[in-house]
Design an enzyme around this catalytic site. Sequence first.
Site, short mmCIF file in Angstrom:
data_model
loop_
_atom_site.label_atom_id
_atom_site.label_comp_id
_atom_site.label_asym_id
_atom_site.label_seq_id
_atom_site.Cartn_x
_atom_site.Cartn_y
_atom_site.Cartn_z
N THR A 50 0.79 -1.11 -0.35
CA THR A 50 0.25 0.02 0.09
C THR A 50 1.30 1.33 0.37
O THR A 50 0.52 2.13 -0.53
CB THR A 50 -1.12 0.57 0.79
OG1 THR A 50 -1.60 -1.06 1.36
CG2 THR A 50 -2.38 0.81 0.79
N ASP A 97 -0.77 -3.87 8.67
CA ASP A 97 -1.16 -5.04 8.26
C ASP A 97 -2.74 -5.27 9.04
O ASP A 97 -4.13 -6.08 8.69
CB ASP A 97 -0.25 -6.72 8.86
CG ASP A 97 0.81 -5.95 8.46
OD1 ASP A 97 0.82 -6.19 6.98
OD2 ASP A 97 2.00 -5.92 8.91
N GLY A 102 4.41 -4.25 9.96
CA GLY A 102 6.20 -5.35 9.89
C GLY A 102 6.30 -6.81 9.09
O GLY A 102 6.92 -7.74 8.72
N GLY A 145 1.72 1.57 5.80
CA GLY A 145 1.04 0.22 5.52
C GLY A 145 0.30 0.14 6.50
O GLY A 145 1.32 0.41 7.97
N GLU A 158 10.30 1.84 10.71
CA GLU A 158 9.11 2.77 10.47
C GLU A 158 8.40 3.18 11.33
O GLU A 158 7.92 4.20 11.76
CB GLU A 158 7.89 1.23 10.06
CG GLU A 158 7.92 0.66 8.80
CD GLU A 158 7.47 -0.83 8.40
OE1 GLU A 158 6.81 -0.73 7.25
OE2 GLU A 158 6.71 -1.31 9.11
#
Length: 231
Positions: A31, A86, A97, A84, A105
């Site tokens: 994404t 998950d 991750g 993005g 991140e």
Amino acid sequence: MDARQMKIKAAEAALEHVENGMRLGIGTGSTAEEFVRVLAEKVASGFQISGVPTSERTARLCLELGVPLKSLDELPELDLTIDGADEVDGKLRLIKGGGGALLREKIVASASARMIVIADETKVVDVLGAFKLPIEVNPFGQLATRLAIEKVASRLGLTGDIVVRASGDGPFMTDGGHLILDASFGRIPDADALAVELNAIPGVVEHGLFIEMASMAIIAGPEGARTLKAS
């Protein structure tokens, strides 16, 4: 509208929050890559930003598409990070991750005044944990670290396999030279408590629970993009 089209819709909606001249953290994953593509189109038209990538993979894509980059040492304070996720729950707690860049991140997001998460509607959950929780660990003593994680999980009533992420014939290695353990807990009813416990384990470099970091999420579905704020 297929999955990629939804990601593009979320990326386009996020781009509306990026202002000319911003210091921008740029995330990792499928994404986030759609965001890089729409950002690159705007940069090509004269829009100016200074981007800080969260992975070598993101950096390569930015350079390929002409998005100007700086290091976090050059820009230690950022205006906004767009990345993005998950999984995202109603309190904007995240599991991140899956792309293997959770440490960078989290560092980049922490250096930012705001973090906007972009995702398609399949990533929105009531309780985190269906997606495997990535835990970045030092290779030294990783078996001892895994045992410590299992003990913490047991105290919190969590069960499930914890395995070293593989890549080809060997283990996956992060940009920082660490391993990732993927924990299949299924449900994490108290993500805040688990985050605190994981932070206290010496061999854990970082984990994929992002707590109180996202300021908003842009969620794309067949009908378009909507904004999600913490409940």
